[in-house]
Design a protein around this motif. Structure first.
Motif, PDB file in Angstrom:
ATOM      1  N   HIS A 108     -11.765  -1.123 -23.288  1.00 55.29           N
ATOM      2  CA  HIS A 108     -10.335  -1.394 -23.442  1.00 55.29           C
ATOM      3  C   HIS A 108     -10.069  -1.534 -24.931  1.00 55.29           C
ATOM      4  N   PHE A 109      -9.181  -0.717 -25.464  1.00 58.65           N
ATOM      5  CA  PHE A 109      -8.876  -0.769 -26.893  1.00 58.65           C
ATOM      6  C   PHE A 109      -7.495  -1.393 -27.128  1.00 58.65           C
ATOM      7  N   TYR A 110      -7.387  -2.159 -28.189  1.00 59.20           N
ATOM      8  CA  TYR A 110      -6.103  -2.760 -28.549  1.00 59.20           C
ATOM      9  C   TYR A 110      -5.954  -2.734 -30.066  1.00 59.20           C
ATOM     10  N   LEU A 118      -2.980  -9.482 -23.060  1.00 62.96           N
ATOM     11  CA  LEU A 118      -2.645  -8.868 -21.768  1.00 62.96           C
ATOM     12  C   LEU A 118      -3.889  -8.327 -21.076  1.00 62.96           C
ATOM     13  N   ILE A 119      -4.791  -7.725 -21.842  1.00 64.25           N
ATOM     14  CA  ILE A 119      -6.034  -7.210 -21.263  1.00 64.25           C
ATOM     15  C   ILE A 119      -6.868  -8.356 -20.699  1.00 64.25           C
ATOM     16  N   LYS A 120      -6.982  -9.456 -21.467  1.00 60.38           N
ATOM     17  CA  LYS A 120      -7.756 -10.612 -21.005  1.00 60.38           C
ATOM     18  C   LYS A 120      -7.179 -11.189 -19.722  1.00 60.38           C
ATOM     19  N   GLU A 121      -5.866 -11.282 -19.641  1.00 60.21           N
ATOM     20  CA  GLU A 121      -5.233 -11.822 -18.434  1.00 60.21           C
ATOM     21  C   GLU A 121      -5.506 -10.935 -17.231  1.00 60.21           C
ATOM     22  N   ASN A 122      -5.504  -9.639 -17.445  1.00 64.52           N
ATOM     23  CA  ASN A 122      -5.777  -8.703 -16.353  1.00 64.52           C
ATOM     24  C   ASN A 122      -7.229  -8.803 -15.884  1.00 64.52           C
ATOM     25  N   LEU A 123      -8.166  -8.980 -16.828  1.00 66.85           N
ATOM     26  CA  LEU A 123      -9.587  -9.075 -16.482  1.00 66.85           C
ATOM     27  C   LEU A 123      -9.903 -10.362 -15.726  1.00 66.85           C
TER      28      LEU A 123
END
Length: 310
Positions: A108-110, A118-123
């Motif tokens: 996942h790139f940011y 947002l990526i952390k919350e999804n994971l």
């Protein structure tokens, strides 16, 4: 229950479950400790130990840049077949891990911190996803350069210098500071290796001196491999200061005096306590004018002590 109490609560439960021979459950509680305080007591050692004893299928997450990857690397090199997810702002992360023979299941790139959040919350929706273990020091130096440019008999100490911090941390050190620092260093019997990408180094003009060399390979692993030959590393808040401190090389770091608990607790405080890292904080854009001399004096005091410069 506040975070301070929680880390003790989770740690004690992890210890109890470990003693009872339940590594699967202990793994979960130690992971919760690490999410609150990365290097709390001996949690990283115990976390790795119960992972190796556990039969519980899980995904291990790596977040951040190459400095973070380095702290995860001792574990990854021992457990190349584990299931990994990388969440990073480093665009060449895939090549980095492929060069080391480590398979990553997903990237996942940011670019912005908000994207990372947002990526952390999804994971978090994956209940079997845990942080990958970290270590403060390498068990053994992990990289071998393909061309050992700096690996030769030296009659003088070799000092590494990296001037540009991570794009996610702070601003580059001022040109005046770098110019005066290099001029001062070369007034002593030492050699310099300047680390950085060609784009980073192009912002500076360096005096011609056969005691100056460059580590600016396109492949960052080639540059990191050169760190092992340095007697001291001087730099901004970047991957190179992590590389040198993890290799037990005295490291002088310059960084802006802004609040960052994670940076301090993970990348600075553990090495300061071990007398490996020597931090110099400065206010935004203050390493200019009359602020330069005290900063250089700070460096030279350490170098004279460590390298016995006269």
């Amino acid at each position: 229950m506040n975070r301070h109490i929680k880390k003790y609560f989770f740690y004690i439960w992890g210890r109890c479950l470990e003693v009872l021979g339940k590594p699967d459950q202990a793994l979960h509680f130690y992971a919760e400790v690490i999410r609150i305080r990365t290097f709390f007591l001996d949690v990283q050692h115990r976390y790795q130990d119960v992972f190796e004893k556990s039969s519980h299928p899980c995904t291990l997450e790596l977040h951040g840049g190459v400095g973070d990857f380095l702290q995860h690397l001792p574990f990854l090199l021992k457990h190349k077949d584990a299931h990994y997810i990388v969440v990073t702002h480093f665009p060449r992360a895939k090549a980095f891990f492929e060069n080391l023979g480590i398979h990553i299941q997903h990237y996942h790139f940011y670019q912005l911190r908000e994207e990372h959040h947002l990526i952390k919350e999804n994971l978090k929706k994956n209940k079997n996803s845990y942080p990958a273990p970290r270590q403060i020091f390498f068990d053994a130096f992990p990289f071998t350069p393909s061309k050992n440019k700096l690996d030769h008999e030296r009659s003088m100490p070799l000092i590494g210098l990296h001037m540009t911090p991570s794009a996610m941390t702070s601003n580059p050190l001022s040109r005046d500071f770098i110019d005066q620092l290099i001029h001062t260093l070369l007034s002593y019997p030492i050699k310099l290796v300047l680390f950085g990408t060609q784009a980073e180094l192009s912002h500076f003009e360096f005096q011609e001196d056969d005691r100056i060399s460059f580590a600016s390979h396109e492949n960052i692993i080639e540059n990191l491999a050169e760190v092992q030959y340095c007697d001291v590393m001087i730099g901004a808040d970047s991957v190179f200061k992590t590389m040198s401190s993890m290799a037990n090389i005295p490291t002088i770091i310059f960084y802006e005096d802004v609040k960052s608990h994670f940076r301090d607790r993970v990348f600075i405080d553990p090495y300061v306590k071990k007398n490996i890292m020597f931090p110099y904080k400065y206010a935004y854009q203050s390493l200019e004018g009359e602020k330069i001399k005290p900063a250089i004096d700070f460096i030279m005091t350490i170098l004279k002590d460590r390298l016995k410069l006269i």
